[in-house]
Design an enzyme around this catalytic site. Sequence first.
Site, PDB file in Angstrom:
ATOM      1  N   HIS A 177       0.852  -1.198   0.000  1.00 39.49           N
ATOM      2  CA  HIS A 177       0.000   0.000   0.000  1.00 39.49           C
ATOM      3  C   HIS A 177       0.884   1.242   0.000  1.00 39.49           C
ATOM      4  CE1 HIS A 177      -3.888  -2.009   1.006  1.00 39.49           C
ATOM      5  NE2 HIS A 177      -3.066  -2.936   1.450  1.00 39.49           N
ATOM      6  N   ASP A 183       0.115   4.354   0.749  1.00 42.50           N
ATOM      7  CA  ASP A 183      -0.067   5.239   1.919  1.00 42.50           C
ATOM      8  C   ASP A 183       0.504   4.651   3.208  1.00 42.50           C
ATOM      9  OD1 ASP A 183      -2.068   3.367   1.710  1.00 42.50           O
ATOM     10  OD2 ASP A 183      -3.681   4.666   2.383  1.00 42.50           O
ATOM     11  N   HIS A 198      -8.682  -8.443  -0.583  1.00 44.25           N
ATOM     12  CA  HIS A 198      -8.284  -8.708   0.811  1.00 44.25           C
ATOM     13  C   HIS A 198      -9.332  -9.654   1.414  1.00 44.25           C
ATOM     14  CE1 HIS A 198      -5.830  -5.055   0.486  1.00 44.25           C
ATOM     15  NE2 HIS A 198      -5.279  -5.344   1.652  1.00 44.25           N
ATOM     16  N   GLU A 214      -8.228 -12.083   6.301  1.00 45.81           N
ATOM     17  CA  GLU A 214      -7.139 -11.404   7.002  1.00 45.81           C
ATOM     18  C   GLU A 214      -7.473 -11.256   8.482  1.00 45.81           C
ATOM     19  OE1 GLU A 214      -6.464  -7.367   5.698  1.00 45.81           O
ATOM     20  OE2 GLU A 214      -4.718  -7.096   6.987  1.00 45.81           O
TER      21      GLU A 214
HETATM   22 ZN   LIG Z   1      -3.293  -4.848   2.375  1.00 44.67          ZN
END
Ligand SMILES: [Zn+2]
Length: 338
Positions: free
Chosen positions: A18, A20, A201, A204
């Site tokens: 990612h 950010d 995703h 998780e």
């Molecule tokens: Zn991720």
Amino acid sequence: MNLREKIKNIPKTELHCHIDGSLRPSTIIDLLIKNNLPLPISNLDKVEDYFKINGDCSSLKEYLSKFDFPIKVMQKKEELYRVTFELLEDAKKDGISYIELRFAPYFHTVKGLKPEEVVEAVLSAMKDAENKFNIYSGLILCAMRHESSSKAVDVINLAKKYIKSGVAAVDLAGNESDFPPEIHREAFDIAYETGLNITIHAGETGICENIMKSINILHASRIGHGIFAYKNQKTLDYLVQNQIPLEMCPKSNLDTKAVKSYRDHPIKTYLENGLRVTLNTDNRTVSNINLVDEYMNLVNILGFTENQIFQIIKNGISSSFCSENLKNKLIKEFNKSL
Ligand SMILES: [Zn+2]
């Protein structure tokens, strides 16, 4: 040559990173000052550390709070360009030849940038970094689970515009517990019909069912994390039989308390049971990790052999969303480096 240097020198891929979560702390500080925004803490000696999880992370809330400041300083074209370019420079230092970067473009329209301007600023940095550092990259646009289904459709339509100019795939990220995959069926139907690659995703944060839902309902051909697959034998069997790549990020999973300790992470068992496992950082700054260190964690904490490390590197190449031509080039470079 020691193993660390050897791993560093082998051309590798990273498929789950990612933007950010991977800004240089010094850049966050510099951009906060330039924007006349307050620093998170006044102690200048400790402020760089504020942006990273150091030691034990108290909660998922603490983990997610680390993204607030980076997003504040990714609201101008030149800021998006700078943080992307620097991230690619950092990735090259890990010996990465191809990386897939991801972000949620609409987070960066707070100060008036158009979503197209956001994506183009990042793509332009990727192109320049390819020329300067000889690192290839693809961009993944993330729809966010907590946002409306029409916002997810907007993200997919935005990705469609850049399918031939750097956008490699789309993703669904964010709060997995409260927002199940099926909410965003419409958006990912469009993505699938358009021919966009899809990674989601899933599994998780304890919800194993989201893995199969992401494959069956959202057309995912790769799964982000998937750690909780072990909760269901049928899911595990499906992942093995269909060789669905898992983008695993152990340090991040430790930080978010998805696993109690690094030793509890299932990555080694998964590899040994024939799952197509890849290794990634998720968030380089927030998780205070780089890809070489993460490979060394596999060796030092989980007892991976050299051959298992090579297998994971090969899985990364074969699971990437790049062109077949580039994959062949990456495989050749990998073989040459051994
Ligand atoms: Zn991720």
